[in-house]
Scaffold this motif. Structure first.
Motif, PDB file in Angstrom:
ATOM      1  N   ASP A 155      68.085 -11.480  -2.363  1.00 32.31           N
ATOM      2  CA  ASP A 155      68.450 -12.867  -2.595  1.00 32.31           C
ATOM      3  C   ASP A 155      69.343 -13.452  -1.515  1.00 32.31           C
ATOM      4  O   ASP A 155      69.153 -14.584  -1.094  1.00 32.31           O
ATOM      5  N   GLN A 156      70.350 -12.699  -1.059  1.00 34.84           N
ATOM      6  CA  GLN A 156      71.353 -13.291  -0.176  1.00 34.84           C
ATOM      7  C   GLN A 156      71.497 -12.516   1.131  1.00 34.84           C
ATOM      8  O   GLN A 156      70.649 -12.612   1.993  1.00 34.84           O
ATOM      9  N   GLY A 157      72.553 -11.695   1.288  1.00 34.64           N
ATOM     10  CA  GLY A 157      72.885 -11.168   2.603  1.00 34.64           C
ATOM     11  C   GLY A 157      72.378  -9.787   2.931  1.00 34.64           C
ATOM     12  O   GLY A 157      72.762  -9.223   3.960  1.00 34.64           O
ATOM     13  N   GLY A 158      71.531  -9.188   2.102  1.00 33.34           N
ATOM     14  CA  GLY A 158      71.033  -7.849   2.389  1.00 33.34           C
ATOM     15  C   GLY A 158      69.767  -7.871   3.221  1.00 33.34           C
ATOM     16  O   GLY A 158      69.183  -8.925   3.498  1.00 33.34           O
ATOM     17  N   ALA A 159      69.318  -6.685   3.643  1.00 37.47           N
ATOM     18  CA  ALA A 159      68.052  -6.545   4.363  1.00 37.47           C
ATOM     19  C   ALA A 159      66.907  -6.386   3.368  1.00 37.47           C
ATOM     20  O   ALA A 159      67.109  -5.940   2.233  1.00 37.47           O
ATOM     21  N   GLY A 160      65.700  -6.716   3.808  1.00 35.70           N
ATOM     22  CA  GLY A 160      64.547  -6.398   2.983  1.00 35.70           C
ATOM     23  C   GLY A 160      64.426  -4.896   2.796  1.00 35.70           C
ATOM     24  O   GLY A 160      64.328  -4.394   1.671  1.00 35.70           O
ATOM     25  N   ILE A 161      64.460  -4.155   3.906  1.00 38.62           N
ATOM     26  CA  ILE A 161      64.493  -2.691   3.894  1.00 38.62           C
ATOM     27  C   ILE A 161      65.623  -2.265   4.821  1.00 38.62           C
ATOM     28  O   ILE A 161      65.617  -2.618   6.004  1.00 38.62           O
ATOM     29  N   GLY A 162      66.600  -1.529   4.291  1.00 39.60           N
ATOM     30  CA  GLY A 162      67.721  -1.081   5.122  1.00 39.60           C
ATOM     31  C   GLY A 162      69.019  -1.070   4.349  1.00 39.60           C
ATOM     32  O   GLY A 162      69.138  -0.394   3.331  1.00 39.60           O
ATOM     33  N   SER A 163      69.995  -1.840   4.792  1.00 38.73           N
ATOM     34  CA  SER A 163      71.319  -1.783   4.184  1.00 38.73           C
ATOM     35  C   SER A 163      71.692  -3.101   3.529  1.00 38.73           C
ATOM     36  O   SER A 163      71.135  -4.160   3.817  1.00 38.73           O
ATOM     37  N   GLY A 164      72.687  -3.016   2.647  1.00 43.09           N
ATOM     38  CA  GLY A 164      73.252  -4.195   2.025  1.00 43.09           C
ATOM     39  C   GLY A 164      74.306  -4.840   2.911  1.00 43.09           C
ATOM     40  O   GLY A 164      74.704  -4.309   3.954  1.00 43.09           O
ATOM     41  N   ASP A 165      74.760  -5.988   2.506  1.00 43.12           N
ATOM     42  CA  ASP A 165      75.789  -6.753   3.206  1.00 43.12           C
ATOM     43  C   ASP A 165      77.044  -5.895   3.396  1.00 43.12           C
ATOM     44  O   ASP A 165      77.506  -5.208   2.489  1.00 43.12           O
ATOM     45  N   GLY A 166      77.584  -5.911   4.627  1.00 40.21           N
ATOM     46  CA  GLY A 166      78.848  -5.257   4.904  1.00 40.21           C
ATOM     47  C   GLY A 166      78.817  -3.748   4.883  1.00 40.21           C
ATOM     48  O   GLY A 166      79.874  -3.110   4.853  1.00 40.21           O
ATOM     49  N   SER A 167      77.648  -3.144   4.931  1.00 40.07           N
ATOM     50  CA  SER A 167      77.550  -1.683   4.884  1.00 40.07           C
ATOM     51  C   SER A 167      77.866  -1.076   6.243  1.00 40.07           C
ATOM     52  O   SER A 167      77.460  -1.600   7.280  1.00 40.07           O
ATOM     53  N   THR A 168      78.577   0.032   6.244  1.00 42.25           N
ATOM     54  CA  THR A 168      78.974   0.689   7.487  1.00 42.25           C
ATOM     55  C   THR A 168      78.457   2.118   7.607  1.00 42.25           C
ATOM     56  O   THR A 168      78.575   2.725   8.664  1.00 42.25           O
ATOM     57  N   GLY A 169      77.921   2.685   6.531  1.00 41.99           N
ATOM     58  CA  GLY A 169      77.358   4.030   6.605  1.00 41.99           C
ATOM     59  C   GLY A 169      76.095   4.061   7.437  1.00 41.99           C
ATOM     60  O   GLY A 169      75.397   3.048   7.581  1.00 41.99           O
ATOM     61  N   GLN A 170      75.774   5.223   8.012  1.00 41.06           N
ATOM     62  CA  GLN A 170      74.566   5.349   8.823  1.00 41.06           C
ATOM     63  C   GLN A 170      73.325   5.073   7.979  1.00 41.06           C
ATOM     64  O   GLN A 170      73.114   5.710   6.944  1.00 41.06           O
ATOM     65  N   THR A 171      72.515   4.126   8.429  1.00 41.26           N
ATOM     66  CA  THR A 171      71.271   3.771   7.760  1.00 41.26           C
ATOM     67  C   THR A 171      70.119   3.974   8.733  1.00 41.26           C
ATOM     68  O   THR A 171      70.138   3.418   9.836  1.00 41.26           O
ATOM     69  N   THR A 172      69.133   4.775   8.339  1.00 39.40           N
ATOM     70  CA  THR A 172      67.974   5.052   9.186  1.00 39.40           C
ATOM     71  C   THR A 172      66.709   4.695   8.422  1.00 39.40           C
ATOM     72  O   THR A 172      66.493   5.166   7.303  1.00 39.40           O
ATOM     73  N   VAL A 173      65.880   3.851   9.031  1.00 42.93           N
ATOM     74  CA  VAL A 173      64.600   3.464   8.451  1.00 42.93           C
ATOM     75  C   VAL A 173      63.495   3.960   9.381  1.00 42.93           C
ATOM     76  O   VAL A 173      63.480   3.625  10.571  1.00 42.93           O
ATOM     77  N   THR A 174      62.569   4.752   8.842  1.00 44.02           N
ATOM     78  CA  THR A 174      61.462   5.299   9.621  1.00 44.02           C
ATOM     79  C   THR A 174      60.145   4.873   8.985  1.00 44.02           C
ATOM     80  O   THR A 174      59.911   5.137   7.809  1.00 44.02           O
ATOM     81  N   ILE A 175      59.310   4.225   9.775  1.00 39.19           N
ATOM     82  CA  ILE A 175      57.979   3.825   9.322  1.00 39.19           C
ATOM     83  C   ILE A 175      56.983   4.772   9.983  1.00 39.19           C
ATOM     84  O   ILE A 175      56.767   4.705  11.194  1.00 39.19           O
ATOM     85  N   LYS A 176      56.383   5.673   9.184  1.00 34.51           N
ATOM     86  CA  LYS A 176      55.434   6.647   9.727  1.00 34.51           C
ATOM     87  C   LYS A 176      53.992   6.201   9.534  1.00 34.51           C
ATOM     88  O   LYS A 176      53.140   6.405  10.409  1.00 34.51           O
ATOM     89  N   SER A 177      53.698   5.658   8.392  1.00 35.09           N
ATOM     90  CA  SER A 177      52.359   5.159   8.066  1.00 35.09           C
ATOM     91  C   SER A 177      52.514   4.256   6.854  1.00 35.09           C
ATOM     92  O   SER A 177      53.622   3.846   6.512  1.00 35.09           O
TER      93      SER A 177
END
Length: 376
Positions: A155-177
């Motif tokens: 709805d607001q400040g987050g990613a479609g796929i990934g992290s929420g607003d203000g997140s600082t932890g390591q976020t890794t998104v991998t698209i394989k297929s």
């Protein structure tokens, strides 16, 4: 709740519709791995600061890591036999972790792989569609593979796929297929990447199809989101990206595809489009940022277009450091955006060295300007 031990817990959702009150519709916990198989049409709707399908990196007290969550379904004649619509609440993810209010340790989403099923994930307010809730400090690892078909938004400040607003932890998104039908960020959030003011995002595209990834619009001093965004190295080594679109903003438009360092080795990018800016600089179609290099060694970029602006147009392809085009790379059309008051954007621009040692550039054109200088 589904709680695994040291072994894999197998759960089947068969045409269920769960609407929770002040709780998660389904929460996956425990050190063991969990596989959820979808049959028919399933709906999970949470309430009270919980993810729709909740999976936190650690337990409530932060003492135990939660095992890997795998979501899958059967597939007959090219069609998935199961679907899931998961809706979060209270700044939590549609699929992933809760809002980090301090009640749940770190609130990263842990490791989640979606290998099948028609998935619709809707994050609440600043939580991601798939990934972490707001302010996550723990790790989030999201992998899309197999026959998965994904629609993810928030709805607001987050990613479609990934992290929420203000997140600082390591976020890794991998698209394989698999197929990303649509990944759309909320205001200032990325389609695939991070939420507003988030950090430590890494995206890898190895295969599959991304039909649409769109950043959310910016407002005031907040930049618009990018279609695809990586704070670390962004590597594209296969697959097809249909449209990567930056959001529109005031100070700057979002980029279609942005990485602090970017390497394009293979695959096809059909359209990478920068967002427009009302009073600043249009976004770039493809951009390396933060003194990062941009290397294009293979693959095909059919169209990279900078966004328009009342001042400076965005570039079709832009490197904040060294730009290298070589080997089998093919660039069909790199087009700078229009800049009304100052200058149009460049078709291809490098702040540092520009090296072209191979490949093919069919067309590169600067953007027009009515009151200033045209782009190069």
């Amino acid at each position: 709740k589904a709680k695994g031990n040291d072994n894999t817990l197998n759960v089947t959702l068969d045409n269920v519709n769960i609407k929770a009150k002040n709780d998660a519709a389904l929460s996956v916990e425990g050190a063991g791995n969990t596989t959820i198989t979808l049959k028919g049409d399933n709906t999970l709707t949470s309430d009270g600061q919980h993810a729709g399908l909740e999976h936190n990196e650690k337990d409530y007290y932060g003492r135990e890591d939660t095992g890997k969550l795998t979501i899958t379904s059967g597939n007959e004649n090219g069609r998935n036999t199961g679907s899931l619509t998961a809706t979060g609440s209270g700044a939590s993810a549609g699929i992933g972790s809760v809002w980090n209010t301090g009640k749940v340790s770190n609130s990263g989403a842990g490791t989640i792989e979606i290998t099948g099923g028609d998935i619709t994930a809707i994050g609440a307010s600043d939580g991601a569609g798939i990934g972490s809730g707001t302010w996550a400090t723990g790790e989030t690892n999201i992998t899309i593979s197999g026959t998965a078909k994904i629609n993810a938004r928030t709805d607001q400040g987050g990613a479609g796929i990934g992290s929420g607003d203000g997140s600082t932890g390591q976020t890794t998104v991998t698209i394989k297929s698999g197929t990303i039908k649509n990944a759309t960020g909320g205001n200032t959030g990325d389609g695939i990447g991070g939420g507003c003011d988030s950090k430590n995002i890494t995206v890898k595209i190895e295969g599959g199809t991304i039909e649409k990834a769109k950043g959310g619009d910016g407002y005031g001093s907040h930049d618009a989101g990018d279609g695809i965004h990586s704070d670390g190295k962004l590597t594209i080594s296969g697959g097809t990206i249909g449209t990567a679109q930056g959001g529109n903003g005031t100070i700057s438009g979002g980029s279609g595809i942005l990485g602090n360092t970017m390497e394009i080795l293979a695959g096809t990018i059909q359209k990478a489009i920068g967002g427009n800016a009302s009073n600043g600089t249009g976004g770039s179609g493809i951009r390396s940022n933060g003194n990062g290099t941009l290397t294009i060694k293979g693959g095909k970029i059919e169209q990279a277009t900078g966004g328009d602006s009342e001042k400076y147009g965005g570039s079709g392809i832009y490197s904040s450091s060294k730009l290298t085009i070589s080997d089998s790379a093919t660039i069909g059309n790199a087009q700078g955006g229009k800049g009304k008051g100052k200058s149009g954007g460049s078709g291809i621009y490098s702040y540092g060295d520009l090296t072209i040692s191979g490949g093919k550039i069919q067309k590169a054109t600067g953007g027009a300007s009515t009151d200033g200088n045209g782009g190069s």
